[in-house]
Write an enzyme that holds these catalytic residues in place. Structure first.
Site, PDB file in Angstrom:
ATOM      1  N   PHE A   1       0.809  -1.230   0.000  1.00  0.00           N
ATOM      2  CA  PHE A   1       0.000   0.000   0.000  1.00  0.00           C
ATOM      3  C   PHE A   1       0.834   1.268   0.000  1.00  0.00           C
ATOM      4  CE2 PHE A   1       1.031  -0.138   4.506  1.00  0.00           C
ATOM      5  CZ  PHE A   1       1.173   1.209   4.809  1.00  0.00           C
TER       6      PHE A   1
ATOM      7  N   CYS B   1       9.608   1.899   3.161  1.00  0.00           N
ATOM      8  CA  CYS B   1      10.559   0.825   3.438  1.00  0.00           C
ATOM      9  C   CYS B   1      11.945   1.405   3.666  1.00  0.00           C
ATOM     10  CB  CYS B   1      10.586  -0.176   2.292  1.00  0.00           C
ATOM     11  SG  CYS B   1      11.193   0.516   0.768  1.00  0.00           S
TER      12      CYS B   1
HETATM   13  P1  NAD Z   1       1.660  -6.500   2.992  1.00  0.00           P
HETATM   14  O1  NAD Z   1       2.637  -7.614   2.989  1.00  0.00           O
HETATM   15  O2  NAD Z   1       0.608  -6.488   4.034  1.00  0.00           O
HETATM   16  O3  NAD Z   1       0.895  -6.457   1.586  1.00  0.00           O
HETATM   17  C1  NAD Z   1       1.598  -6.540   0.360  1.00  0.00           C
HETATM   18  C2  NAD Z   1       0.795  -7.381  -0.621  1.00  0.00           C
HETATM   19  O4  NAD Z   1       0.740  -8.728  -0.149  1.00  0.00           O
HETATM   20  C3  NAD Z   1      -0.635  -6.908  -0.777  1.00  0.00           C
HETATM   21  O5  NAD Z   1      -0.975  -6.942  -2.151  1.00  0.00           O
HETATM   22  C4  NAD Z   1      -1.448  -7.893   0.043  1.00  0.00           C
HETATM   23  O6  NAD Z   1      -2.714  -8.144  -0.517  1.00  0.00           O
HETATM   24  C5  NAD Z   1      -0.612  -9.147   0.027  1.00  0.00           C
HETATM   25  N1  NAD Z   1      -0.637  -9.865   1.313  1.00  0.00           N
HETATM   26  C6  NAD Z   1      -0.721  -9.324   2.550  1.00  0.00           C
HETATM   27  N2  NAD Z   1      -0.669 -10.281   3.495  1.00  0.00           N
HETATM   28  C7  NAD Z   1      -0.554 -11.445   2.854  1.00  0.00           C
HETATM   29  C8  NAD Z   1      -0.423 -12.792   3.286  1.00  0.00           C
HETATM   30  N3  NAD Z   1      -0.427 -13.132   4.582  1.00  0.00           N
HETATM   31  N4  NAD Z   1      -0.304 -13.742   2.352  1.00  0.00           N
HETATM   32  C9  NAD Z   1      -0.294 -13.415   1.051  1.00  0.00           C
HETATM   33  N5  NAD Z   1      -0.400 -12.155   0.593  1.00  0.00           N
HETATM   34  C10 NAD Z   1      -0.530 -11.177   1.460  1.00  0.00           C
HETATM   35  O7  NAD Z   1       2.507  -5.153   2.997  1.00  0.00           O
HETATM   36  P2  NAD Z   1       1.952  -3.682   3.144  1.00  0.00           P
HETATM   37  O8  NAD Z   1       1.517  -3.486   4.558  1.00  0.00           O
HETATM   38  O9  NAD Z   1       0.990  -3.393   2.051  1.00  0.00           O
HETATM   39  O10 NAD Z   1       3.282  -2.832   2.862  1.00  0.00           O
HETATM   40  C11 NAD Z   1       4.198  -2.470   3.870  1.00  0.00           C
HETATM   41  C12 NAD Z   1       5.384  -3.414   3.896  1.00  0.00           C
HETATM   42  O11 NAD Z   1       6.033  -3.410   2.629  1.00  0.00           O
HETATM   43  C13 NAD Z   1       6.441  -2.974   4.891  1.00  0.00           C
HETATM   44  O12 NAD Z   1       6.935  -4.105   5.549  1.00  0.00           O
HETATM   45  C14 NAD Z   1       7.526  -2.341   4.027  1.00  0.00           C
HETATM   46  O13 NAD Z   1       8.809  -2.341   4.571  1.00  0.00           O
HETATM   47  C15 NAD Z   1       7.435  -3.205   2.808  1.00  0.00           C
HETATM   48  N6  NAD Z   1       7.996  -2.558   1.634  1.00  0.00           N
HETATM   49  C16 NAD Z   1       9.187  -3.022   1.163  1.00  0.00           C
HETATM   50  C17 NAD Z   1       9.781  -2.406   0.067  1.00  0.00           C
HETATM   51  C18 NAD Z   1      11.085  -2.902  -0.473  1.00  0.00           C
HETATM   52  O14 NAD Z   1      11.466  -2.503  -1.574  1.00  0.00           O
HETATM   53  N7  NAD Z   1      11.787  -3.753   0.255  1.00  0.00           N
HETATM   54  C19 NAD Z   1       9.146  -1.318  -0.554  1.00  0.00           C
HETATM   55  C20 NAD Z   1       7.920  -0.887  -0.041  1.00  0.00           C
HETATM   56  C21 NAD Z   1       7.347  -1.517   1.058  1.00  0.00           C
END
Ligand code: NAD
Length: 501
Positions: A154, A286
């Site tokens: 998100f 992130c």
């Molecule tokens: P999230 O993992 O909750 O969601 C990401 C995606 O995964 C969404 O499309 C969601 O529908 C799906 N998802 C969520 N939980 C799931 C599960 N248990 N099983 C399968 N799919 C699932 O992440 P978020 O809250 O949307 O984003 C924030 C996180 O993303 C933070 O941890 C941040 O550090 C990380 N992030 C990392 C980078 C990078 O380049 N390393 C960049 C941006 C964000």
């Protein structure tokens, strides 16, 4: 059940925006008010399969399209994104909550990827080596691999989808995007613009949902490669599941980025940078600098850091002068508050408490003010977990070596920084620091290509690149490339393009 007076987000399949036939919908709320903005479907199995069928059929012709034709589409696409930048940013602020200027930065970062893709004609060159043996030459070609998929978080609803589908498409692949169910609007606008730019039906498709959609992507045999950006828990699951099903997988996951503050640093600059990097985008980056290590006498600057942080304005993202917008959801706020409380309970000092902030006119919003926990120790929960909110935790170290050891022992990756005016200190830091912990192969588009030669097939392997980036400040559109003496950031996740892995 769907309330028909609410707008709905559509699936995008084979070039058409289609209302889902599902009975399960997810509310998307404005984080500043918690009013519903739209409802997102959990796409049905039939709809998801239709998206894959469209992508598979489109691949037959799209993969044989000339590089020049794909390049021309990217020229048009980057122009269209520029023209619509402010509209996309407004949608991001509405659904995600970040400030408008931050939201524009989100689009600009993704736009830069599309601009880069305009040079695909030279980026997709292969390699030749005549005379590798008697009467033998070898050459490699970069070719697409098929239907690819992306699962996005998100926090950067424009930039991260733009890391994925344009890169895959320009290389001749077709794509299934599953945007975050919490703010899908920017993705929908971006695929509409891609269509206007000339991307043919079926080349890019969008499905929606949570676990079922993710499982579908990880299991569907026609999908050859999966990109994921998001939390550790989801990333680890996707990495394992999609790998077991024989797909190429890259997962860029959570972070705990440390900044080391040396006593010889430029105090004014350091404190400004820390405030911006810790609290910008409400800490939902992130690359947020969420953990500061004050070395030696630098800890005497903490009271000044607290004073500066107090001046940040917490408000709705579309209000002028806002520094910190709301968190994405009430659940996210609850989680951040409980991690702050865990720090207090485990012995840290709460030197700035933003937990009770109330924003006039937006009393129902998910706001947390800037919060600082000092005297944090590395066995505390607030140190071990990614907080993902406007919370800076501070540890102390006696020496640079102690600070480096602390960072290198932390299981998270992503980035790290040092504030110093001493070139030798900066050099030692960049040489000894290790922040490459993410479970990914090359996070760029080489996932979407394979190099083939008549004699061998080269598959991606992990690689490292040490890169100096600008400092993450409050407004990501305005990064400044800092001199070595001010701040140096090693960032290992995003290679130059095309990488040669
Ligand atoms: P999230 O993992 O909750 O969601 C990401 C995606 O995964 C969404 O499309 C969601 O529908 C799906 N998802 C969520 N939980 C799931 C599960 N248990 N099983 C399968 N799919 C699932 O992440 P978020 O809250 O949307 O984003 C924030 C996180 O993303 C933070 O941890 C941040 O550090 C990380 N992030 C990392 C980078 C990078 O380049 N390393 C960049 C941006 C964000």
């Amino acid at each position: 059940m769907l309330l028909l007076d609410e707008p709905t987000t559509k699936n995008f399949i084979n070039g058409e925006f289609l209302e889902s036939k599902t009975s399960e919908w997810i509310d998307v709320n404005n984080p500043a008010t918690n009013e519903i903005v739209t409802r997102v479907p959990k796409s049905t199995p039939d709809e998801m399969q239709a998206a894959v069928d469209a992508a598979s059929a489109a691949y037959e012709t799209w993969s044989r399209e000339t590089v020049m034709a794909r390049q021309q589409i990217m020229f048009k696409y980057q122009a269209l994104i520029k023209e619509n930048l402010k509209e996309i940013a407004k949608n991001i602020t509405l659904e995600q909550g970040k400030t408008l200027i931050d939201a524009e930065g989100d689009v600009i970062r993704g736009l830069q990827v599309v601009e880069h893709l305009c040079s695909i004609t030279s980026l997709q060159l292969g390699e030749t080596l005549p005379g590798i043996a008697k009467d033998m030459e070898t050459y490699t070609m970069r070719v697409p691999i098929g239907v690819c998929a992306g699962i996005t978080p998100f926090n950067f609803p424009a930039m991260i989808p733009l890391w994925m589908f344009p890169v895959a498409a320009v290389c001749g692949n077709t794509y299934i995007l599953k945007p975050s169910e919490r703010d899908p609007g920017a993705s929908m606008m971006l695929v509409e613009l891609a269509q206007q730019a000339g991307i043919p039906p079926g080349v890019i498709n969008v499905i929606h949902g949570q676990h079922d959609a993710v499982n579908f992507i990880c299991e569907n045999p026609a999908i050859r490669a999966v990109s994921f950006v998001g939390s550790d828990i989801a990333g680890s699951y996707i990495h394992e599941k999609a790998s077991k099903n024989g797909k190429r997988v890259q997962c860029n996951m959570g972070a705990k980025n440390h900044g080391v503050v040396m006593p010889d640093a430029n105090k004014e600059n350091t404190l400004n940078q820390l405030v911006g990097a810790a609290f910008g985008a409400a800490g939902q980056r992130c690359m947020a600098l969420s953990t500061a290590i004050f070395v030696g006498d630098a800890k005497e600057w903490i009271p000044d850091l607290v004073e500066r942080s107090k001046n940040l304005k917490v408000n709705a993202g579309d209000q002028p002068g806002t520094d910190i917008g709301p968190l994405i959801s009430p659940e996210a706020k609850k989680r951040v508050l409980s991690l702050v409380q865990s720090g207090v309970d485990e012995g840290a000092s709460l030197v700035l408490d933003g937990r009770d902030v109330v924003v006039q006119g937006y009393e129902k919003g998910n706001f947390v003010g800037p919060t600082i926990l000092s005297d944090v120790k590395n066995d505390m929960t607030c140190y071990k977990e990614e907080i993902f909110g406007p919370v800076l935790i501070i540890l102390n170290a006696d020496t640079l070596d102690d600070a480096i050891n602390l960072i290198n022992s932390n299981p998270y990756g992503n980035g790290t920084a040092i504030f110093t005016t001493n070139g030798a200190t900066a050099k030692k830091f960049t040489e000894r620091i290790d922040v490459d912990r993410s479970a990914s192969t090359c996070p760029s588009q080489c996932l979407f290509q394979c190099s083939r030669s008549p004699a061998r097939r080269v598959v991606p392997r992990g690689h490292q690149l040490l890169r100096q980036t600008g400092n993450p400040v409050l407004h990501p559109g305005q990064d400044n490339n800092s001199a070595i003496g001010r701040k140096r950031m090693c960032h290992i996740r995003r290679p130059r393009w095309p990488c040669r892995c």
